[in-house]
Write an enzyme that holds these catalytic residues in place. Structure first.
Site, PDB file in Angstrom:
ATOM      1  N   LEU A  11       0.865  -1.178   0.000  1.00 57.27           N
ATOM      2  CA  LEU A  11       0.000   0.000   0.000  1.00 57.27           C
ATOM      3  C   LEU A  11       0.903   1.230   0.000  1.00 57.27           C
ATOM      4  CD1 LEU A  11      -2.823  -0.755   2.625  1.00 57.27           C
ATOM      5  CD2 LEU A  11      -3.135  -0.402   0.173  1.00 57.27           C
ATOM      6  N   ASP A  12       0.589   2.204  -0.839  1.00 57.54           N
ATOM      7  CA  ASP A  12       1.346   3.448  -0.841  1.00 57.54           C
ATOM      8  C   ASP A  12       1.237   4.112   0.530  1.00 57.54           C
ATOM      9  OD1 ASP A  12       2.041   3.105  -3.475  1.00 57.54           O
ATOM     10  OD2 ASP A  12       0.407   4.350  -4.252  1.00 57.54           O
ATOM     11  N   PRO A  13       2.234   4.930   0.908  1.00 58.72           N
ATOM     12  CA  PRO A  13       2.179   5.586   2.219  1.00 58.72           C
ATOM     13  C   PRO A  13       0.888   6.365   2.475  1.00 58.72           C
ATOM     14  CG  PRO A  13       4.376   5.803   1.304  1.00 58.72           C
ATOM     15  CD  PRO A  13       3.527   5.162   0.228  1.00 58.72           C
TER      16      PRO A  13
END
Length: 286
Positions: free
Chosen positions: A38-40
């Protein structure tokens, strides 16, 4: 050694790799890995395999995932989300116009991945090339969107709308935002994202990383065998010895396919494969 899957509810702003590092530290198990980054800026379901459960990645990787996303219309960004260089570049469509455009993005579709992504171009990651200001093209990829529903305006109601999206692996939600905006004659970027489901993992059975300690983490580790949708096979005596030595044993009467393999003491050993009336170990995890 501790082994299994722990379902983390990743917080916004947290790096997926750092989540894995924290799990390694808490379990004292060096072999850990997340299943679907998951992207930040995104939050939500992030399953992490602990120990030898990482050997079963291919069986746990979810074919279907569900997200709740917020798109901001009338804006553009080099990263296709609010973490990049954001500019105002279009009008804000009505809710009715947006809903009318959604069906064209369901089913098997082609989408161009974001330039700021982990996709490789000549051996290099897209985000590395983009940060260096280099020009490059990414090829369209075929993805599957099972459902795409508008939930209503975002909290600020300033040209932002929320969507629930169920899709297959490899789908970029940021690209869906961009393409939806273009289909409506304007622009759109992703302004928030939360993964609510990834295969059998949901927010209901997830735990926040900050709630975990060295003393309680084992309570949240789900045994790998509990998540595999396969029939059990129990072996004992000479048949067990032969299998563990790599010998193919008789499996008359069993259908071809993969099975969960248990030893005579109840230990989950891994997976066995049955074919042409014979059985052999396919994947060892203990």
């Amino acid at each position: 050694m501790v082994t299994g899957i722990i379902n983390i509810d990743k917080s916004e702003g947290m790096n997926s790799t750092k989540v894995v590092s924290s799990i390694k530290r808490l379990t004292h198990v060096p072999g850990c890995g997340h299943m679907g980054t998951l992207d930040p800026m995104a939050s939500g379901v992030l399953p992490v395999a602990v120990g030898n459960a990482t050997r079963l990645f291919d069986f746990f990787l979810a074919k279907r995932k569900t997200y709740v996303a917020e798109f901001a219309f009338g804006l553009s960004s080099d990263t296709l989300d609010t973490t990049g260089c954001v500019e105002e570049r279009g009008s804000i469509p009505s809710a009715e116009e947006i809903e009318a455009a959604l069906p064209q993005f369901t089913g098997d579709i082609e989408q161009i991945p974001p330039r700021y992504s982990a996709k490789r171009v000549n051996g290099r990651r897209g985000y590395d090339l983009a940060r260096e200001g280099l020009e490059f093209d990414l090829k369209p990829a075929k993805v599957t969107v099972y459902s795409y529903k508008m939930l209503g305006p975002g909290p600020s109601d300033a040209g932002r709308f929320r969507f629930e999206i169920e899709c297959g692996g490899g789908t970029y939600i940021r690209s869906l935002a961009r393409d939806l905006g273009e289909a409506l004659g304007t622009s759109a970027i992703m302004s928030a994202l939360r993964r609510t489901k990834s295969g059998p993992f949901t927010l209901e059975n997830a735990v926040k990383l900050e709630e975990l300690t060295e003393h309680n983490i084992e309570e949240y580790i789900i045994p790998a065998q509990d998540l595999l949708e396969m029939e059990d096979v129990h072996v004992e005596g000479r048949r067990q010895q032969q299998l563990l030595c790599g010998v193919r044993v008789d499996a008359a009467g069993m259908e071809d396919g993969l099975y969960k393999l248990f030893l005579e003491d109840g230990t989950f050993y891994g997976l066995c494969e049955v074919s042409n009336h014979g059985m052999k170990v396919a994947k060892k995890i203990c």
